[in-house]
Design an enzyme around this catalytic site. Structure first.
Site: not given
Ligand code: F6P
Length: 476
Positions: A191, A197, A245-246, A331, A362, A465
């Site tokens: 987003k 990452e 995002g979620r 979250e 199990h 972060k």
């Molecule tokens: O670090 C959490 C977060 O911001 C989530 O809320 C989000 O889904 C994820 O990282 C990925 O964010 P982005 O879509 O901006 O890469």
């Protein structure tokens, strides 16, 4: 709308008194007292049966919970959500994921994006020059699509789908194992287009492609089109601010899933989400499944003192559901400051965890049955096989009723009285999956209203972060 602490509501006080009165009454006794309990404490909506008869509550308690929801102004908050008010108050944003699945009544921009997704999916699915699609994203930009693909399976295409989320290079290495750069396409989902990452993986993917034109190999889904273009992507699908995002699997974030499961099944998934929106908006609080899921969660956390919640899908296809719901619930509602900026003095989201049945039986079910912590559980069953259904039922009964034989040695006794709900899907297909996920989304929203917290921001992830960025800059 009500932004007072929930503990100030008269229904909260009455629930506390009710809990004291009910403390000594076991689930086994409740089932003996109320012959029709299983029928009375079960709700049915299209395609889903919600059985909460094994929760430690009766009709009076459910009435008090519905009263609490009323005093928290849940109907008014629900209208505000659906009317596009800025319910995400810390970011001054509306919350619009329901519009993504509104079908013909969806806003024009939503329908345009869906048309673009469909065209792209049709093109990629029919292109013999493409063999593998690698989805790069993390959190909400990955968990939903991955769940959909794993749950519904790849259909009518020879394409191979992989996901890489971790900044550990091994994740991407594995996603690329055996792939040919020429026939590989990357869907970068972020987003913000700043997530370290995801960008690290996108840059590594570019290096792996060598001299090839990124415009041919990359697709992006983002709210920051300029950043994606600067990276070299031409095909950029939008992700509006109002889609968290979620909550975003219904949006262009789902394009990888659409490519995998097919356009028709993705449309069915959206229709399933919309079915539940219609129910959530219209059903009275005591018959409203997401509202009740939320209220029973509040009952377990705030009145019975549970700190965790297990989600136990009895379907291998739903094995990723706990991981998906961990982000959705924790979250969203893992917060300790309320909408007025006050520190809360009551518990909010429990730790959510779980694993597919029967595998977990199990492993950690020992603790569920005989451990010192009471872990309320959701059994998600889907009629996949008689064995799975029988095991889910057996586990729920064992938790609720335990053992009664006084001749058993102590170590073989099961105390019982351990609460659970059963969510039964009519079948495991795209429509039912859409319904299931939307149930949990609205549960999360309703709990946020009860707890007076904003479920739609996630400031708690920012400090870590920033510190990681600092450490990286310093070269530590
Ligand atoms: O670090 C959490 C977060 O911001 C989530 O809320 C989000 O889904 C994820 O990282 C990925 O964010 P982005 O879509 O901006 O890469």
């Amino acid at each position: 709308m009500n932004t007072t602490p929930p503990t100030a509501c008269t229904a909260w006080t009455r629930l506390t008194e009710y809990r004291q009165r009910m403390q000594g009454v076991s689930l086994a006794e409740q089932f003996q007292r109320e012959r029709d309990r299983a029928r009375h404490l079960t709700l049915e909506i299209p395609g889903i049966v919600f059985d909460y008869s094994r929760q430690r509550i009766d009709a009076e308690g459910v009435g008090l919970l519905a009263e609490l929801a009323g005093q928290r102004d849940l109907p008014q908050w629900r209208s505000a959500l659906f009317d596009g008010a800025a319910v995400n108050s810390t970011e001054q944003r509306a919350v619009a994921h329901m519009a993504l699945r509104a079908g013909e009544t969806a806003p024009a921009e939503v329908r345009q994006t869906l048309d673009r997704m469909r065209a792209l999916a049709a093109r990629l699915r029919g292109d013999p020059g493409v063999r593998r699609i690698v989805h790069l994203g993390t959190g909400g930009s990955a968990l939903g699509p991955q769940l959909i693909v794993d749950a519904l399976g790849v259909e009518d295409t020879a394409l191979d789908f992989r996901f890489a989320a971790n900044v550990d290079p091994l994740d991407l290495q594995r996603a690329l194992a055996g792939a040919d750069p020429e026939t590989t396409r990357f869907v970068v989902v972020s987003k913000t287009f700043t997530t370290q990452e995801t960008l690290a993986n996108a840059h590594a993917a570019r290096r792996w492609l060598g001299q090839r034109d990124p415009a041919r190999h990359f697709i992006a889904v983002t709210g920051s089109a300029a950043a994606a273009r600067a990276f070299g992507v031409q095909e950029v699908l939008p992700l509006p601010d109002a889609i968290g995002g979620r909550f975003s699997l219904w949006s262009a974030v789902g394009v990888t899933a659409m490519c995998a499961v097919g356009i028709a099944r993705f449309d069915e998934l959206l229709a399933g989400g919309h079915d539940v929106d219609a129910h959530f908006v219209t059903a009275p609080l005591s018959e409203n499944v997401p509202a009740l899921m939320a209220l029973l969660g509040v009952w377990n956390v705030n009145f019975l003192g549970s700190g965790t919640h297990a989600v136990l899908p009895y379907a291998h296809a739903l094995r990723l559901l706990p991981a998906y719901l961990q982000q959705l619930e924790m979250e969203s509602n893992g917060k300790s400051v309320d909408r007025e900026g006050r520190a809360v003095d009551y518990a909010t989201a429990p730790v959510l965890w779980g694993a597919e049945g029967t595998v977990g039986q199990h492993s950690f079910h020992q603790l569920l049955h005989q451990g010192t912590q009471i872990v309320p559980a959701d059994f998600v069953v889907a009629g996949v096989s008689p064995e799975l259904d029988a095991n889910a039922r057996a586990q729920a009964d064992a938790l609720a009723f335990g053992t009664t034989d006084p001749a058993l040695p102590p170590y073989r006794r099961h105390p019982g009285n351990r609460p659970s709900s059963t969510i039964r899907l009519g079948r495991l297909d795209a429509r039912h999956l859409g319904r299931l996920l939307a149930l949990y989304e609205h549960k999360v929203f309703a709990q946020g209203v009860i707890w007076n917290i904003n479920s739609f921001d996630q400031w708690g992830v920012e400090l870590g972060k920033a510190l990681a960025r600092q450490l990286l800059t310093k070269g530590t």
